[in-house]
Motif scaffolding. Structure first.
Motif, PDB file in Angstrom:
ATOM      1  N   SER A  57       0.813  -1.215   0.000  1.00 54.08           N
ATOM      2  CA  SER A  57       0.000   0.000   0.000  1.00 54.08           C
ATOM      3  C   SER A  57       0.846   1.263   0.000  1.00 54.08           C
ATOM      4  O   SER A  57       0.500   2.255  -0.646  1.00 54.08           O
ATOM      5  CB  SER A  57      -0.931  -0.001   1.215  1.00 54.08           C
ATOM      6  OG  SER A  57      -0.183  -0.067   2.426  1.00 54.08           O
ATOM      7  N   THR A  58       1.968   1.228   0.719  1.00 50.52           N
ATOM      8  CA  THR A  58       2.843   2.395   0.760  1.00 50.52           C
ATOM      9  C   THR A  58       3.451   2.664  -0.617  1.00 50.52           C
ATOM     10  O   THR A  58       3.500   3.811  -1.083  1.00 50.52           O
ATOM     11  CB  THR A  58       3.959   2.203   1.782  1.00 50.52           C
ATOM     12  OG1 THR A  58       3.393   1.971   3.070  1.00 50.52           O
ATOM     13  CG2 THR A  58       4.866   3.424   1.834  1.00 50.52           C
ATOM     14  N   GLU A  59       3.896   1.604  -1.279  1.00 53.23           N
ATOM     15  CA  GLU A  59       4.498   1.756  -2.601  1.00 53.23           C
ATOM     16  C   GLU A  59       3.455   2.159  -3.632  1.00 53.23           C
ATOM     17  O   GLU A  59       3.741   2.910  -4.570  1.00 53.23           O
ATOM     18  CB  GLU A  59       5.197   0.458  -3.011  1.00 53.23           C
ATOM     19  CG  GLU A  59       6.421   0.137  -2.171  1.00 53.23           C
ATOM     20  CD  GLU A  59       7.167  -1.083  -2.687  1.00 53.23           C
ATOM     21  OE1 GLU A  59       6.758  -1.639  -3.733  1.00 53.23           O
ATOM     22  OE2 GLU A  59       8.162  -1.482  -2.052  1.00 53.23           O
ATOM     23  N   GLU A  87       0.849   4.009  -3.005  1.00 55.34           N
ATOM     24  CA  GLU A  87       0.616   5.425  -2.751  1.00 55.34           C
ATOM     25  C   GLU A  87       1.727   6.272  -3.361  1.00 55.34           C
ATOM     26  O   GLU A  87       1.466   7.310  -3.989  1.00 55.34           O
ATOM     27  CB  GLU A  87       0.513   5.670  -1.246  1.00 55.34           C
ATOM     28  CG  GLU A  87       0.393   7.130  -0.850  1.00 55.34           C
ATOM     29  CD  GLU A  87      -0.931   7.740  -1.275  1.00 55.34           C
ATOM     30  OE1 GLU A  87      -1.016   8.992  -1.333  1.00 55.34           O
ATOM     31  OE2 GLU A  87      -1.884   6.986  -1.560  1.00 55.34           O
ATOM     32  N   GLN A  88       2.968   5.840  -3.157  1.00 55.00           N
ATOM     33  CA  GLN A  88       4.106   6.584  -3.717  1.00 55.00           C
ATOM     34  C   GLN A  88       4.048   6.581  -5.242  1.00 55.00           C
ATOM     35  O   GLN A  88       4.330   7.594  -5.891  1.00 55.00           O
ATOM     36  CB  GLN A  88       5.423   5.972  -3.236  1.00 55.00           C
ATOM     37  CG  GLN A  88       6.659   6.717  -3.734  1.00 55.00           C
ATOM     38  CD  GLN A  88       7.943   6.070  -3.243  1.00 55.00           C
ATOM     39  OE1 GLN A  88       7.933   4.968  -2.700  1.00 55.00           O
ATOM     40  NE2 GLN A  88       9.054   6.758  -3.432  1.00 55.00           N
TER      41      GLN A  88
END
Length: 458
Positions: free
Chosen positions: A89-91, A93-94
């Motif tokens: 999820s973090t990647e 978003e990025q």
């Protein structure tokens, strides 16, 4: 993204990646040597680094390894690629907020650069269709955030209407030197025209043609092709101009039947060459030396014996500049340190381009695009192009230019002057019999540069 990750990503499609030397190490830049078209386009539009040198090389030479429609297709695919690199999820978003917008911005900027500065597509129906496809894409993505397409759309419309982008040279801020005019402009004679002004007007004539040369004229050995219309008209024009100067120089010397006056013509021509050297018009310098060192002039031992010591001393450094040792290292170094305006002798560059094209395969043994070859081609072309960055600050004299143009166009070929040379001095060259040996012509060394690299057979 870490440096190691960057190298691995390039290696996945460009596995012949090498470092570009000490300077490139300090800037964390790798040189792409080979790759698939998709990976080269990926490198062209990277989000994490702008590689201006790679982009220039790619856009300069893309016609060697792809078509315009195929390149556009890859760029559109690159823009539309919305697949995150992972499920984290973090990647994700990025990717959505940082990486994807930058990639899309890069694609738009590459399209703009392509259209403005590197457009090499021939005029015709297929190219118009390509532009319409590009415009449809631009209109489709116009509403996308952080995707400035308005200027790109304007440029496409200009291309469709037949307009071209021309880079304007910066005007000189200094005043041109006052022309040195002969007393009678309506009855011009070569020996009565100041040598410095002859050099200036020759430089203006050559600079006009040189500034008109387009980048694509140097590619695909276009100057050798006899298509209709010509695909390298300005390169061929400058080649012809250089050869005409050589012929004119030879003819001017042989036109004088009197020995003393013939030597004075040589002196005058040396002064012209010396001033061209000061103006950094190396094309004219080599063409003049080519005429003076051609076989019909080389053999005139009595004439050379009467050439002044001053002229001989002026000739030596000019001859040294174009000596062929170490692949013309002296001349290459002269160009390397020169500051525009400058007119280089094209023969050596055309020789380099031919060597690169013929001596390197289009694909590697692994079937990848040999981008190292195209980097070398682009670097050579860009080296020539940079001499056009500044204009000469010289004042044209129409009467002198018309006179010189007429003399150049009426000059006969060098091989037709041998009989005239033998009539003037039947015994020809005999170095042991010369009264003095102030200067020894090379017997056609610089002429061989012109013939080998620039001869036209039409």
């Amino acid at each position: 993204m870490a440096q190691q990750d960057t190298i691995e990503r390039i290696d996945s499609g460009c596995h012949d990646t090498t470092d570009g030397g000490a300077d490139d190490h300090s800037r964390n830049v790798e040189m792409i040597k080979a790759g698939t078209l998709a990976t080269l386009v990926e490198n062209l539009t990277r989000h994490d680094r702008l590689d201006a040198a790679f982009n220039r090389a790619f856009l300069t030479t893309y016609t060697y390894f792809t078509s315009g429609s195929e390149l556009l297709g890859h760029l559109i695919d690159r823009f539309d690629n919305t697949q995150p690199p992972s499920t984290d999820s973090t990647e994700i978003e990025q990717w959505s907020t940082q990486t994807k917008p930058l990639i899309r911005l890069r694609v738009v900027n590459i399209l703009r650069q392509w259209l403005e500065h590197f457009w090499s597509e021939p005029k015709g129906h297929d190219t118009d269709e390509l532009l319409r496809t590009m415009r449809a894409f631009v209109q489709r993505v116009a509403s996308e955030p952080e995707t400035p397409t308005q200027q790109l759309d304007i440029i496409i419309q200009r291309r469709l209407s037949g307009q071209t982008y021309t880079k304007k040279s910066h005007p000189s801020i200094s005043n041109p030197p006052k022309p040195i005019l002969p007393r009678k402009l309506d009855k011009l004679q070569f020996m009565k025209i100041d040598a410095k002004e002859i050099a200036r007007q020759l430089t203006i004539l050559e600079a006009q043609t040189f500034s008109n040369i387009q980048r694509e004229e140097f590619l695909h050995k276009n100057w050798q092709k006899k298509t209709t219309p010509l695909v390298a008209p300005n390169v061929r024009c400058l080649i012809r101009h250089s050869n005409q100067i050589s012929n004119w120089v030879c003819g001017a010397v042989l036109a004088e039947p009197d020995l003393k006056k013939r030597a004075q013509v040589v002196d005058h021509l040396v002064n012209v060459a010396s001033t061209c050297h000061q103006l950094q018009n190396y094309s004219a310098v080599i063409s003049i030396l080519s005429g003076l060192e051609s076989a019909p002039i080389y053999r005139l031992a009595r004439t050379w014996a009467m050439v002044t010591e001053r002229s001989c001393n002026m000739l030596r450094p000019l001859q040294a500049m174009i000596v062929s040792a170490q692949n013309y290292q002296a001349y290459r170094e002269t160009l390397r340190v020169a500051v525009p305006p400058c007119i280089p002798f094209l023969g050596l560059f055309l020789k380099d381009l031919t060597f690169i094209e013929d001596g390197n395969p289009a694909l590697t043994s692994d079937g990848l695009i040999n981008f190292h070859k195209y980097t070398m081609l682009a670097t050579t072309v860009q080296e020539v192009q940079r001499w056009k960055e500044a204009p000469y600050c010289l004042q044209p004299v129409p009467e002198l230019q018309e006179y010189l143009a007429k003399q150049l166009h009426s000059a006969v070929e060098l091989h037709e002057m041998w009989d005239r040379s033998c009539e003037l001095e039947p015994k020809g060259r005999g170095l042991s019999n010369r009264p003095r040996d102030l200067y020894t012509p090379t017997g056609g060394m610089s002429a061989s540069m012109v013939v080998a690299c620039m001869v036209l057979d039409d």
